[in-house]
Structures are given as structure tokens and as C-alpha cells.
Enzyme design. Sequence first.
Site, short mmCIF file in Angstrom:
data_model
loop_
_atom_site.label_atom_id
_atom_site.label_comp_id
_atom_site.label_asym_id
_atom_site.label_seq_id
_atom_site.Cartn_x
_atom_site.Cartn_y
_atom_site.Cartn_z
N LEU A 13 0.91 -1.08 0.07
CA LEU A 13 -0.12 0.04 -0.15
C LEU A 13 1.04 1.16 0.08
CD1 LEU A 13 -2.77 -0.54 2.65
CD2 LEU A 13 -2.96 -0.43 0.23
N ASP A 14 0.71 2.24 -0.88
CA ASP A 14 1.57 3.24 -0.68
C ASP A 14 1.48 4.25 0.34
OD1 ASP A 14 -0.50 5.61 -1.26
OD2 ASP A 14 -0.62 4.98 -3.26
N MET A 15 2.28 5.09 0.69
CA MET A 15 2.25 5.72 1.79
C MET A 15 1.10 6.50 2.11
SD MET A 15 5.29 8.72 1.51
CE MET A 15 5.04 9.11 3.37
#
Length: 252
Positions: A120-122
Site C-alpha cells: 500500500l503506498d504511504m
Amino acid sequence: MPDKKTENPQNQENSKEEVRLQVFLAHAGVASRRASEKIILDGRVAVNGLVVTELGTKVSSKDKITLDGKELSLEEQKRYVLLYKPLGYVCTQSDEKGRPCAVDLLREKYSERLYNVGRLDMFSHGALLFTNDGDFAARLSHPSAEIEKEYVVESSLPLPRYLAEDFKRGIRVDGVFYKAKDAEEINSHKMRIVLVEGKNREIRRVFENAGVAIRNLCRVRIGNLELGQMEPGQFRDLSDWEVQGLLKLCKN
């Protein structure tokens, strides 16, 4: 479940069987087999004091294997953990920019080397799996598994009228084809989306292409696992039933 022919280094003491180095790394909880291959190619692994970059290298329990100078051993306890990744955390073992890593939230409880299955991206939050079982990670993360991931996306502006239907039919953005297994509007600013492949930043690219800014993106489900009442930063071990349920959902 993994094929019975799968190499299992945990039986090496008795069988003296040799396995490929990337298989050993996976069973030592370093990373999935595919990720372990890159670690080997990067020259980070040594066998009996010699750096090895050949993927076909075979090792046994008698060999001394190190990663970045630290000796590895096979982990007897397999871990399967569901984390509610908070916003601002990255999905790496360490970050050169000093950003917090999702795995850091688990280090106090687990002595095993855990790594994330998928990412999951930040700027996204929600369900994220961790394990030290290389076979489990490889099977779930392969596109042919077609494990459903469900997201709830909130937009700053009203959603384009046909965006959900277009996403289900398929949308091409900059030469890449994106297609949701399911998508439906919850209200004018919120959409539920189910993906089975999950290409890099897929939802964000589709929304950006439609001229819609995402205000919030949360993954609420992976296969048979739902966040439920979990809060950001909370985590729990999966039950045996949940692990078997995930594997049964895999189509590979």
C-alpha cells in the site's frame, strides 16, 4: 496449499537435502522467493563466507548463510499477521529517507523477520498482510491467484457519473489497461472498488485520468480477511482457518 513437491528446507537435518538458495532465504523469513532472488543478485548473501550471486546455488543445513553479514537460520514458527497500516507508513524493511515503515509496528511483538505480502503506498491505509512463509507469500502475491482486494475511495469532488461502470469495463491510461472486478458508487463522493490484480497505483491513476482527486483511500478487505473494527496501527494473528481460507481462494 503448496505442492507436495515444494522444496522444504525444514527437513534438511534428517534428509541432508539441498535446496536452492532463494528457497532457503524464503524459509528463513527473509522475503518471498522472487524477492529473495533480487537480494541474491544484489550480492547481499554469502555462503560459507563467499558472496553468491548465482540463483541456481544449492545449500544445505550444514552451510553458514549470511545476509548483509548476519547469519540466517530457518524459522520454525510460521507467522501470518493482518495489520491496519496507518497513513504515512511505507512498505519496506527500512527507508533511506527516514520514513516510518509498516513492519516497525510489528517488531516489538514478533522476533521473526516478517515481510509484507503486497503493498500500500504511504498515502493509503488499510489491510496489509505480513508473513515469514515464503511459499504462502509467493502464492498469494502472484497475479494468477486473483485474490480480491476491496477498497473504499473518497474523492474531493463529485465522482464522474459513469466512472464506476467505465472502470468495470476497463480503462486505458497512458497505454496501460486497468479493469476492476467490481466498482460501485456509495454516494457522490465515495466508491467501493474490488481489484484482483492491482497494478501499481491503479486506482489513483484511474481517478487522476478522470480528473478526480482522491481524499482518502482505504483497503478494507483482502480475500476473506476484513478490517472490521480494527484501528490504524492495530494488528492480529490470522487463525489457521483464515490462512487455509486464503489459500483456497487462490486460483493458481
